[in-house]
Design a protein around this motif. Structure first.
Motif, short mmCIF file in Angstrom:
data_model
loop_
_atom_site.label_atom_id
_atom_site.label_comp_id
_atom_site.label_asym_id
_atom_site.label_seq_id
_atom_site.Cartn_x
_atom_site.Cartn_y
_atom_site.Cartn_z
N GLY A 43 8.22 6.86 1.19
CA GLY A 43 9.36 8.00 2.21
C GLY A 43 8.76 7.58 3.45
O GLY A 43 9.60 7.52 4.33
N VAL A 44 7.49 7.16 4.14
CA VAL A 44 7.12 7.36 4.78
C VAL A 44 7.80 5.57 5.52
O VAL A 44 8.64 5.19 6.93
CB VAL A 44 5.49 6.52 5.58
CG1 VAL A 44 5.36 6.23 6.94
CG2 VAL A 44 4.74 7.88 5.25
N TYR A 45 7.28 4.26 4.63
CA TYR A 45 8.38 2.87 5.31
C TYR A 45 9.97 3.12 5.67
O TYR A 45 9.83 2.69 6.47
CB TYR A 45 7.90 2.03 3.95
CG TYR A 45 8.81 0.80 4.15
CD1 TYR A 45 7.42 0.11 5.05
CD2 TYR A 45 9.44 0.58 3.56
CE1 TYR A 45 8.33 -1.38 4.96
CE2 TYR A 45 10.28 -0.52 3.63
CZ TYR A 45 8.67 -1.64 4.16
OH TYR A 45 9.75 -3.28 4.43
N MET A 46 10.79 4.15 4.83
CA MET A 46 12.11 4.15 4.74
C MET A 46 12.21 4.59 6.12
O MET A 46 13.58 4.12 6.50
CB MET A 46 12.50 4.34 3.73
CG MET A 46 14.12 5.12 3.95
SD MET A 46 14.65 6.28 2.07
CE MET A 46 14.84 6.03 1.09
N THR A 47 11.10 5.76 6.21
CA THR A 47 11.77 7.05 7.84
C THR A 47 11.98 5.50 8.69
O THR A 47 12.61 5.47 9.56
CB THR A 47 10.98 7.21 7.86
OG1 THR A 47 10.78 8.42 6.86
CG2 THR A 47 10.98 8.75 9.24
N LEU A 48 10.64 4.36 8.91
CA LEU A 48 9.94 3.62 9.43
C LEU A 48 11.00 2.79 9.95
O LEU A 48 11.29 2.02 11.31
CB LEU A 48 8.72 3.31 9.58
CG LEU A 48 7.61 4.44 9.53
CD1 LEU A 48 6.01 3.18 9.49
CD2 LEU A 48 7.89 4.38 10.82
N THR A 86 2.81 6.57 -3.31
CA THR A 86 3.50 7.34 -3.79
C THR A 86 3.75 6.63 -5.23
O THR A 86 3.80 7.54 -6.36
CB THR A 86 5.20 6.20 -3.36
OG1 THR A 86 5.33 6.16 -2.61
CG2 THR A 86 6.48 6.65 -4.23
N ILE A 87 3.21 5.89 -5.86
CA ILE A 87 2.60 5.78 -7.23
C ILE A 87 1.26 7.15 -7.79
O ILE A 87 1.88 7.49 -8.79
CB ILE A 87 1.94 4.52 -7.68
CG1 ILE A 87 3.41 3.05 -7.96
CG2 ILE A 87 1.81 4.11 -9.47
CD1 ILE A 87 3.01 1.74 -8.12
N HIS A 117 0.42 -1.11 -0.22
CA HIS A 117 0.43 0.39 -0.27
C HIS A 117 0.63 1.05 -0.15
O HIS A 117 0.43 2.51 -0.64
CB HIS A 117 -0.72 -0.45 1.34
CG HIS A 117 -0.52 0.51 2.67
ND1 HIS A 117 0.61 -0.84 2.72
CD2 HIS A 117 0.29 1.29 3.64
CE1 HIS A 117 0.87 -0.94 4.50
NE2 HIS A 117 0.76 0.66 4.45
N HIS A 118 2.12 1.32 0.77
CA HIS A 118 2.46 2.25 1.17
C HIS A 118 3.82 2.44 -1.08
O HIS A 118 3.34 3.35 -1.39
CB HIS A 118 4.09 2.24 1.16
CG HIS A 118 4.12 2.28 3.39
ND1 HIS A 118 3.56 3.36 3.55
CD2 HIS A 118 4.14 1.18 3.57
CE1 HIS A 118 3.77 2.93 4.71
NE2 HIS A 118 3.50 1.22 4.88
N GLY A 163 5.71 14.53 6.39
CA GLY A 163 4.89 13.95 7.40
C GLY A 163 3.45 13.51 6.54
O GLY A 163 2.60 13.92 6.31
N ALA A 164 3.45 11.92 6.53
CA ALA A 164 2.44 11.01 5.36
C ALA A 164 2.09 9.76 6.19
O ALA A 164 2.93 9.39 7.00
CB ALA A 164 3.17 11.26 4.45
N ASN A 165 1.13 9.39 6.24
CA ASN A 165 0.71 7.91 6.95
C ASN A 165 1.17 6.78 5.67
O ASN A 165 1.32 6.37 6.47
CB ASN A 165 -1.31 7.92 6.96
CG ASN A 165 -1.46 9.53 7.40
OD1 ASN A 165 -0.87 10.41 8.18
ND2 ASN A 165 -2.47 9.46 7.23
N GLN A 166 0.66 6.54 4.72
CA GLN A 166 1.54 5.60 4.18
C GLN A 166 2.99 6.75 2.96
O GLN A 166 2.63 7.98 2.55
CB GLN A 166 0.67 5.60 3.79
CG GLN A 166 -0.54 5.81 3.19
CD GLN A 166 -1.53 4.87 2.17
OE1 GLN A 166 -1.73 4.07 2.61
NE2 GLN A 166 -2.45 5.62 1.70
#
Length: 252
Positions: free
Chosen positions: A201-206, A57-58, A52-53, A195-198
């Motif tokens: 970039g969010v996956y990489m940060t986590l 992004t796509i 879903h991430h 600052g995004a929910n998904q």
């Protein structure tokens, strides 16, 4: 073309083999540098954790890229048709690219919040400049003799632009599109860091905050794949639209 691709594949495979062997022989910890097989295993076994991430992004990339292309084309046409406006705004166009996006991004969040608007603005800012500059250069490089012939034939400025100058600039436009296609993915990932929910970039940060280096490499892998896919789509569209252009091999 095939030989060039074949050589690139050999180089990439060689690097991966050396990387794999070095990781195994030197016993490098996974949290420092995971082996390629570990990264691929993580990518396949935990697909449900980040699919879903990737979709997010796509969608963000395509939306921002479409807006950036539109803005870039409009700016290029405006500056070409209005020379005085070009003299006044072209330096500002260049200065806009001297501001680091990573610095401008927090301001966009302050002004527009954490919604999708600042993210689209970031992608637009990184995409429109290559398209605008490439299109302006293409419009300016139109053969002046052809313009003179059309004027002698009684063509209007609108006819000269639509039937001569704009088609002449299409090859340069595609050059800008290739650059912007890769920049759009980068802009989407940077915008997701804010600052995004998904999103990737969010996956990489986590993943980085939890020292899951293998997942960081998985994110990098998919970013590279998205860039290559978008780039390949632009190249395919260029070949279909510009069939009249002689190939490089025929010119040799």
């Amino acid at each position: 073309m095939f030989r060039k691709s074949y050589s690139a594949i050999i180089v990439i495979v060689s690097i991966l083999i050396i990387w794999e062997i070095a990781s195994r022989l030197l016993h490098i910890p996974t949290w420092i540098l995971p082996a390629p097989t570990v990264i691929l295993q993580e990518a396949f076994t935990n697909w449900h954790h980040y699919n879903h991430h990737i979709i997010s992004t796509i969608f963000l990339t395509i939306s921002g890229f479409a807006i950036g292309v539109t803005v870039g084309l409009l700016i290029a046409i405006l500056l070409h048709l209005l020379p005085r406006v070009r003299e006044a705004l072209y330096p500002l166009l260049i200065l806009s690219q001297n501001i680091p996006i990573i610095v401008l991004a927090p301001l966009l969040v302050i002004w527009f919040g954490f919604g999708v608007t600042p993210k689209l603005l970031i992608i637009t800012l990184v995409c429109f400049f290559p398209i605008a500059v490439a299109t302006i250069d293409g419009l300016k490089q139109t053969n002046p003799e052809l313009i003179h012939y059309m004027k002698m034939a009684g063509a209007t400025k609108k006819q000269i632009f639509t039937k001569l100058e704009l088609p002449h600039a299409i090859p340069q436009l595609f050059s800008g599109l290739k650059i912007s296609a890769t920049y759009s993915v980068m802009g989407a990932v940077i915008s997701e860091w804010l600052g995004a929910n998904q999103g990737i970039g969010v996956y990489m940060t986590l993943a980085s905050s939890s020292f899951r280096t293998d997942r960081v490499f998985v994110a990098i892998l998919f970013i590279m794949m998205l860039c290559l896919i978008f780039f390949a789509i632009i190249i395919t569209a260029e070949r279909l639209i510009l069939k009249w252009r002689p190939s490089e091999e025929s010119n040799r």
